[in-house]
Design a protein around this motif. Structure first.
Motif, short mmCIF file in Angstrom:
data_model
loop_
_atom_site.label_atom_id
_atom_site.label_comp_id
_atom_site.label_asym_id
_atom_site.label_seq_id
_atom_site.Cartn_x
_atom_site.Cartn_y
_atom_site.Cartn_z
N GLU A 48 0.84 -1.21 0.00
CA GLU A 48 0.00 0.00 0.00
C GLU A 48 0.87 1.25 0.00
O GLU A 48 0.58 2.21 -0.71
N ARG A 49 1.92 1.23 0.80
CA ARG A 49 2.80 2.40 0.85
C ARG A 49 3.53 2.58 -0.48
O ARG A 49 3.72 3.70 -0.94
N LEU A 50 3.92 1.49 -1.11
CA LEU A 50 4.55 1.59 -2.43
C LEU A 50 3.58 2.20 -3.45
O LEU A 50 3.98 3.02 -4.27
N GLY A 51 2.32 1.80 -3.39
CA GLY A 51 1.32 2.37 -4.30
C GLY A 51 1.16 3.86 -4.10
O GLY A 51 1.09 4.63 -5.07
N THR A 52 1.11 4.28 -2.84
CA THR A 52 0.99 5.71 -2.55
C THR A 52 2.24 6.45 -2.99
O THR A 52 2.17 7.54 -3.57
N LEU A 53 3.40 5.85 -2.72
CA LEU A 53 4.66 6.45 -3.15
C LEU A 53 4.71 6.59 -4.67
O LEU A 53 5.10 7.63 -5.20
N ALA A 54 4.28 5.56 -5.38
CA ALA A 54 4.25 5.61 -6.85
C ALA A 54 3.35 6.74 -7.33
O ALA A 54 3.70 7.49 -8.25
#
Length: 185
Positions: A82-88
């Motif tokens: 989830e954090r990777l998705g937000t970061l992306a």
């Protein structure tokens, strides 16, 4: 906000606009003053070092803003994906002008003093790269990804910057693509 702060911000905004449009060498402090609605000598009241002091202030402001958005994307209460998705989404959302502006900040480094160059680089590393690298260190320690955290950070940021997120599934696709190559084997 005090008038001093308003004027300072207006000067910085005018400088940033010119930096984005013309690059550092094309900046005219007289034009910055006109855009900010002040006389050129007033710039030196707020930025005694002139053009280079303005560059530092504008670069710091931009880097701080990017760092805050990235930090918000990396909050710990969600899982790594989830954090990777937000970061992306945050990184890909910098398309267009801000990527060009970031490039202008970088391109200017060879035109300023060594002290300024070192300061701006350190600011970028401390506020942008280090927190994202720390996130990838944690993800590696959790067994979600494998590899050198600095390499993972760099690969992910480049992938996200290059992505065309024209729909809501874009961040999910970026994360899936990244994790396909970064998961432990």
């Amino acid at each position: 906000m005090s008038p001093h702060t308003d004027t300072r911000a207006q000067i910085m905004d005018a400088f940033a606009e010119q930096l984005a449009a013309t690059g550092y060498q094309g900046i005219s402090l007289a034009q910055v003053g006109r855009t900010a609605g002040i006389q050129k000598p007033s710039i030196y009241h707020h930025f005694p070092g002139g053009k280079e002091d303005l560059y530092i202030a504008v670069a710091e402001r931009y880097i701080r803003d990017v760092g805050e958005r990235l930090a918000a994307a990396l909050v710990d209460h969600r899982d790594v994906e989830e954090r990777l998705g937000t970061l992306a989404a945050v990184v890909a959302g910098q398309k267009g002008e801000s990527i060009t502006f970031e490039q202008r900040i970088y391109d200017t480094l060879h035109l300023v003093s060594d002290e300024t160059r070192d300061h701006v680089r350190a600011c970028y590393v401390n506020l942008v790269l280090d927190p994202v690298t720390a996130f990838f260190t944690s993800a590696r320690d959790q067994g979600v990804v494998a590899g050198e955290p600095a390499f993972l950070m760099n690969a992910f940021l480049h992938l996200a910057r290059a992505a065309d997120l024209t729909d809501d599934t874009g961040p999910t696709r970026i994360v899936a693509l990244f994790l396909d190559g970064a998961r432990p084997r």
